[in-house]
Design a protein around this motif. Structure first.
Motif, PDB file in Angstrom:
ATOM      1  N   SER A   2       0.810  -1.218   0.000  1.00 30.54           N
ATOM      2  CA  SER A   2       0.000   0.000   0.000  1.00 30.54           C
ATOM      3  C   SER A   2       0.848   1.274   0.000  1.00 30.54           C
ATOM      4  O   SER A   2       0.311   2.370   0.019  1.00 30.54           O
ATOM      5  CB  SER A   2      -0.927   0.009   1.222  1.00 30.54           C
ATOM      6  N   ILE A   3       2.173   1.125  -0.035  1.00 27.22           N
ATOM      7  CA  ILE A   3       3.062   2.296  -0.054  1.00 27.22           C
ATOM      8  C   ILE A   3       3.078   2.890  -1.458  1.00 27.22           C
ATOM      9  O   ILE A   3       3.230   2.169  -2.452  1.00 27.22           O
ATOM     10  CB  ILE A   3       4.484   1.893   0.383  1.00 27.22           C
ATOM     11  N   LEU A   4       2.917   4.203  -1.521  1.00 26.27           N
ATOM     12  CA  LEU A   4       2.953   4.880  -2.808  1.00 26.27           C
ATOM     13  C   LEU A   4       4.372   4.864  -3.367  1.00 26.27           C
ATOM     14  O   LEU A   4       5.341   4.814  -2.618  1.00 26.27           O
ATOM     15  CB  LEU A   4       2.482   6.332  -2.664  1.00 26.27           C
ATOM     16  N   GLN A   5       4.495   4.920  -4.685  1.00 25.96           N
ATOM     17  CA  GLN A   5       5.793   4.946  -5.359  1.00 25.96           C
ATOM     18  C   GLN A   5       5.814   6.069  -6.386  1.00 25.96           C
ATOM     19  O   GLN A   5       4.787   6.373  -7.001  1.00 25.96           O
ATOM     20  CB  GLN A   5       6.061   3.620  -6.072  1.00 25.96           C
ATOM     21  N   THR A   6       6.982   6.682  -6.558  1.00 29.72           N
ATOM     22  CA  THR A   6       7.124   7.686  -7.607  1.00 29.72           C
ATOM     23  C   THR A   6       7.665   7.008  -8.857  1.00 29.72           C
ATOM     24  O   THR A   6       8.559   6.156  -8.776  1.00 29.72           O
ATOM     25  CB  THR A   6       8.076   8.826  -7.188  1.00 29.72           C
ATOM     26  N   LEU A   7       7.121   7.371  -9.996  1.00 29.52           N
ATOM     27  CA  LEU A   7       7.595   6.843 -11.263  1.00 29.52           C
ATOM     28  C   LEU A   7       8.673   7.744 -11.856  1.00 29.52           C
ATOM     29  O   LEU A   7       9.544   7.299 -12.579  1.00 29.52           O
ATOM     30  CB  LEU A   7       6.430   6.716 -12.254  1.00 29.52           C
ATOM     31  N   ASP A   8       8.601   9.012 -11.523  1.00 30.98           N
ATOM     32  CA  ASP A   8       9.548   9.984 -12.061  1.00 30.98           C
ATOM     33  C   ASP A   8       9.603  11.137 -11.076  1.00 30.98           C
ATOM     34  O   ASP A   8       8.569  11.647 -10.663  1.00 30.98           O
ATOM     35  CB  ASP A   8       9.052  10.466 -13.434  1.00 30.98           C
ATOM     36  N   ILE A   9      10.806  11.554 -10.690  1.00 26.76           N
ATOM     37  CA  ILE A   9      10.949  12.663  -9.758  1.00 26.76           C
ATOM     38  C   ILE A   9      12.122  13.528 -10.211  1.00 26.76           C
ATOM     39  O   ILE A   9      13.144  13.011 -10.647  1.00 26.76           O
ATOM     40  CB  ILE A   9      11.140  12.159  -8.303  1.00 26.76           C
ATOM     41  N   SER A  10      11.929  14.845 -10.133  1.00 30.08           N
ATOM     42  CA  SER A  10      13.000  15.767 -10.514  1.00 30.08           C
ATOM     43  C   SER A  10      12.915  17.010  -9.643  1.00 30.08           C
ATOM     44  O   SER A  10      11.850  17.377  -9.152  1.00 30.08           O
ATOM     45  CB  SER A  10      12.878  16.158 -11.989  1.00 30.08           C
ATOM     46  N   ALA A  11      14.069  17.642  -9.444  1.00 30.83           N
ATOM     47  CA  ALA A  11      14.138  18.861  -8.645  1.00 30.83           C
ATOM     48  C   ALA A  11      15.004  19.872  -9.385  1.00 30.83           C
ATOM     49  O   ALA A  11      15.977  19.505 -10.047  1.00 30.83           O
ATOM     50  CB  ALA A  11      14.713  18.570  -7.266  1.00 30.83           C
ATOM     51  N   VAL A  12      14.651  21.157  -9.227  1.00 34.85           N
ATOM     52  CA  VAL A  12      15.371  22.227  -9.916  1.00 34.85           C
ATOM     53  C   VAL A  12      15.240  23.515  -9.118  1.00 34.85           C
ATOM     54  O   VAL A  12      14.243  23.725  -8.421  1.00 34.85           O
ATOM     55  CB  VAL A  12      14.837  22.397 -11.356  1.00 34.85           C
ATOM     56  N   GLY A  13      16.254  24.370  -9.228  1.00 29.49           N
ATOM     57  CA  GLY A  13      16.195  25.687  -8.623  1.00 29.49           C
ATOM     58  C   GLY A  13      15.456  26.653  -9.535  1.00 29.49           C
ATOM     59  O   GLY A  13      15.533  26.552 -10.753  1.00 29.49           O
ATOM     60  N   LEU A  14      14.721  27.587  -8.924  1.00 28.52           N
ATOM     61  CA  LEU A  14      13.981  28.591  -9.692  1.00 28.52           C
ATOM     62  C   LEU A  14      14.322  29.975  -9.160  1.00 28.52           C
ATOM     63  O   LEU A  14      14.589  30.155  -7.971  1.00 28.52           O
ATOM     64  CB  LEU A  14      12.469  28.390  -9.548  1.00 28.52           C
ATOM     65  N   THR A  15      14.275  30.956 -10.043  1.00 26.76           N
ATOM     66  CA  THR A  15      14.391  32.356  -9.665  1.00 26.76           C
ATOM     67  C   THR A  15      13.138  33.074 -10.158  1.00 26.76           C
ATOM     68  O   THR A  15      12.530  32.661 -11.144  1.00 26.76           O
ATOM     69  CB  THR A  15      15.679  32.998 -10.227  1.00 26.76           C
TER      70      THR A  15
END
Length: 135
Positions: A2-15
């Motif tokens: 029952s644990i959720l899973q991520t299929l795609d994850i990304s992080a980025v800095g924004l200004t």
């Protein structure tokens, strides 16, 4: 199961631009927001409803970036208690869902250059991990 899973994850800095729009940046001194987006996968076993995602944004020296808030940003995960950078609640209906979470860098803080690790938790379990660099 029952644990959720991520299929795609990304992080980025924004200004933030003067006109109010956001622009991606890889410069630490220009980063005002860190955006993390993920696709949460379909899970027919998980209980549908409101889910809370906790993000830990960790600098290369092991420090969790902290929000500018009065409450203690702690939560329980993997049988320990630790700090989180930001949390977000969303509705989950047992189908693939796109979720973005935004961490606002405190105005009196400049984040240092380096590699950052973003860990995403839900229900006390690590469901996704990403990294990004700021120069």
């Amino acid at each position: 199961g029952s644990i959720l899973q991520t299929l795609d994850i990304s992080a980025v800095g924004l200004t933030m631009r003067n006109n109010g729009t956001q622009k991606e940046t890889n410069r630490a001194d220009k980063t005002e927001i860190i955006r993390t987006c993920a696709k949460i996968g379909e899970n027919r076993i998980a209980t549908p409803g409101r889910k809370t995602i906790y993000l830990r944004i960790i600098s290369q020296d092991g420090v969790v970036l902290q929000p500018d808030m009065s409450e203690d940003p702690s939560f329980d995960f993997d049988d320990v208690s630790g700090k989180y950078s930001v949390k977000r609640t969303f509705e989950y209906a047992n189908e693939a869902t796109d979720v973005c979470v935004f961490f606002n860098v405190p105005t009196d803080q400049v984040i240092p250059e380096g590699n950052y690790i973003v860990e995403m938790y839900e229900g006390g379990a690590l469901i996704g991990k990403a990294d990004f660099d700021l120069k």
